[in-house]
Structures are given as structure tokens and as C-alpha cells.
Design an enzyme around this catalytic site. Structure first.
Site, short mmCIF file in Angstrom:
data_model
loop_
_atom_site.label_atom_id
_atom_site.label_comp_id
_atom_site.label_asym_id
_atom_site.label_seq_id
_atom_site.Cartn_x
_atom_site.Cartn_y
_atom_site.Cartn_z
N SER A 10 -40.37 78.95 -34.24
CA SER A 10 -41.37 78.29 -35.37
C SER A 10 -42.72 78.58 -34.45
O SER A 10 -43.05 77.75 -33.43
CB SER A 10 -41.03 76.87 -35.38
OG SER A 10 -42.31 76.04 -35.91
N HIS A 33 -41.14 81.49 -38.43
CA HIS A 33 -40.92 80.27 -39.10
C HIS A 33 -42.45 79.59 -39.25
O HIS A 33 -43.16 79.37 -38.37
CB HIS A 33 -39.92 79.39 -38.45
CG HIS A 33 -39.66 78.01 -39.16
ND1 HIS A 33 -38.53 78.11 -40.28
CD2 HIS A 33 -40.25 76.85 -39.17
CE1 HIS A 33 -38.68 76.77 -40.87
NE2 HIS A 33 -39.57 75.93 -39.96
N ASP A 35 -44.41 76.47 -40.29
CA ASP A 35 -44.27 75.28 -40.92
C ASP A 35 -45.68 74.60 -41.40
O ASP A 35 -46.53 74.27 -40.84
CB ASP A 35 -44.03 74.14 -39.66
CG ASP A 35 -42.52 74.24 -39.12
OD1 ASP A 35 -41.77 74.26 -39.83
OD2 ASP A 35 -42.33 74.54 -37.91
N MET A 37 -47.43 71.51 -43.25
CA MET A 37 -47.42 70.24 -43.34
C MET A 37 -48.63 69.34 -43.91
O MET A 37 -49.82 69.99 -43.68
CB MET A 37 -47.08 69.47 -41.70
CG MET A 37 -46.01 69.82 -40.99
SD MET A 37 -45.67 69.15 -39.62
CE MET A 37 -44.83 70.22 -38.82
N MET A 137 -32.25 69.79 -41.71
CA MET A 137 -33.22 69.35 -40.69
C MET A 137 -32.28 68.69 -39.78
O MET A 137 -31.72 67.63 -40.02
CB MET A 137 -34.26 68.29 -41.33
CG MET A 137 -35.38 68.87 -42.16
SD MET A 137 -36.26 70.39 -41.45
CE MET A 137 -36.98 69.68 -39.90
C1 DX5 Z 1 -40.36 70.03 -37.61
C2 DX5 Z 1 -40.52 71.65 -37.91
C3 DX5 Z 1 -39.75 72.36 -37.00
C4 DX5 Z 1 -40.44 72.53 -35.61
C5 DX5 Z 1 -39.14 72.79 -34.71
O1 DX5 Z 1 -40.89 69.35 -38.60
O2 DX5 Z 1 -39.92 71.90 -39.05
O3 DX5 Z 1 -39.68 73.89 -37.51
O4 DX5 Z 1 -41.32 73.31 -35.42
O5 DX5 Z 1 -39.51 72.55 -33.24
P1 DX5 Z 1 -38.58 72.22 -32.39
O6 DX5 Z 1 -37.67 73.63 -32.25
O7 DX5 Z 1 -39.62 72.19 -30.89
O8 DX5 Z 1 -37.71 71.15 -32.20
ZN ZN Z 2 -39.80 73.92 -39.83
#
Ligand code: DX5
Ligand code: ZN
Length: 225
Positions: A10, A33, A35, A37, A137
Site C-alpha cells: 500500500s 495497492h 487507498d 479515502m 479489512m
Molecule cells: C487502511 C488501508 C490500508 C493501509 C494498510 O485503511 O486500507 O491499505 O494502507 O497499512 P498497514 O499495512 O500499515 O496496516
Molecule cells: Zn487498503
């Protein structure tokens, strides 16, 4: 059936001011990945389709877009146009799941639904036949670097049963708190795609970090049969 576990670092955890090099450093991974938001569905605000399109220009790796946004039905098209290879939206945020899944597939991308830690696997019952991917998740979405929620193992096993009942085999992705320390157990419980943010980007040698997670993950895969 998928034989190898897919690793998707990510870029939320990457140095945002040096993104091109950060993405080059994860060339041995299987997906980027991404993300998304919106500051509403989750408290944090990150990237949009413009950056996704630039990333597609900069790397050969396919992009896994994780949309942590309200009303994804109206926003999915922009991520498809930007070139996302997987578009995954949240069960909790949408109204017309099957319509959105069809739209994603019509564009040749893989369609995924994510569920939050507080959302039961059973909610996927009426969409599981249509999905290319389910994202469980393993943290409450919004931030990187959070601790893995232990109940995820149980949810992965429940998802395996649901998929077996329906005779389907979507990609099963897990996101949040994944490292080489828990990858084996996560895969053993049913995952075959692992997102890893901090455990990859906080490491000095990203290729070595990815290899460590991959090795642990593939051990879990072997232990499943
Ligand atoms: C959280 C994200 C993840 C995040 C994971 O809301 O969807 O993809 O980047 O990060 P780590 O691996 O540090 O938990
Ligand atoms: Zn994610």
C-alpha cells in the site's frame, strides 16, 4: 485455483514526495495497492483518479484501487477511466452493489467488495456469485500502521465456507496490519492476496520485505490442503 499468494504493497505508507522511486522499489510485488479515502467514509483524505492515471504510466504493475469513499456508485467510473485493474468498493458505502459490479466488469477490471471489521461475512451472501474479489479489512479503515484484528481469522474461515457453498473462488484479499509475522496464518485461514503498507515501506530493503512476506504467505498456502 490460484496457486500463489499475491502481494500488494500500500503506497499509503510510502514517501509521498518520492512516489516514483517508491513504486520502483516494489517492482517484485504483484499489485500496487492504492487507498482512496474521502474524508467522509473514513476520517482521512488521500488520493484520487488523477494520481492513479499517473501511476499507471509509471509502472508495469497492475493497480488495486481500494475505494474507502461514500457513494462509490457515482465515483467508480473515474477510477476505471484512470486504468485501475481492480476496483474494490465498500459494502457499507454503496446502494446498488450489483450494478456497480457490472459496471466494473464491463470495463475489463476485476470487481471487489470490501467489508469492515464490524461487518459480518454473511452480508456478502447475495453478491458473492458476482465478485472477482472480496477484501476483508483486518483494521478499521482510514490509517496505516494499525494492529491486525484477531477476529479476521474467523471471518476468513466463514468466507471460505460461503464460497464453498456457492462453488465460487474469488480472490480473498486482507488489508491492515499484515507482515511476515502473520502472513502464514492469514493465508492458512483463506486469504490469497495480502496488502502490506508499513511492513514493506518501513523496511530499508523493500524487495527483501516483500520476499519475507511472500515466503511466509506461501507456507500458509501449502499448510491449507
Ligand atoms: C487502511 C488501508 C490500508 C493501509 C494498510 O485503511 O486500507 O491499505 O494502507 O497499512 P498497514 O499495512 O500499515 O496496516
Ligand atoms: Zn487498503
Amino acid at each position: 485455483m490460484l496457486q500463489d499468494v499475491l502481494i500488494a504493497p500500500s503506497i499509503l505508507a510510502a514517501d509521498q514526495l518520492d512516489l516514483r522511486q517508491e513504486i520502483e522499489s516494489i517492482a517484485t510485488a504483484d499489485y500496487v495497492h492504492f487507498d482512496v479515502m474521502d474524508g467522509a467514509f473514513v476520517p482521512n483524505l488521500t488520493f484520487g483518479p488523477g494520481l492513479l492515471a499517473q501511476i499507471k504510466e509509471a509502472t508495469e504493475l497492475p493497480v488495486d484501487a481500494h475505494l474507502m469513499i461514500n457513494d462509490p456508485d457515482r465515483r467508480v467510473q473515474a477510477y476505471l477511466d484512470a486504468g485501475a485493474d481492480i476496483v474494490c468498493f465498500h459494502y457499507e458505502a454503496q446502494i446498488h452493489a450489483l450494478r456497480t459490479i457490472s459496471l466494473i466488469k464491463e470495463h475489463g477490471a476485476k470487481a471487489g467488495i470490501a467489508i469492515n471489521p464490524g461487518t459480518p461475512v454473511a452480508m456478502l451472501e447475495s453478491v458473492i456469485d458476482d465478485l472477482d474479489l472480496v477484501l476483508i479489512m483486518s483494521v478499521n479503515p482510514g490509517f496505516g500502521g494499525q494492529a491486525f484484528i484477531q477476529n479476521t481469522y474467523r471471518k476468513l474461515r466463514q468466507l471460505r465456507r460461503l464460497c464453498a457453498d456457492h462453488r465460487v473462488a474469488p480472490i480473498v484479499e486482507v488489508d491492515g496490519g499484515i507482515s511476515a509475522a502473520n502472513a502464514e496464518r492469514v493465508v492458512n485461514a483463506g486469504a490469497n492476496m495480502l496488502v502490506a503498507g508499513s511492513s514493506v515501506f518501513n523496511a530499508g530493503d523493500r524487495a527483501a520485505a516483500i520476499a519475507d512476506i511472500r515466503r511466509a504467505a506461501n507456507r500458509g498456502f501449502g499448510g491449507r490442503c
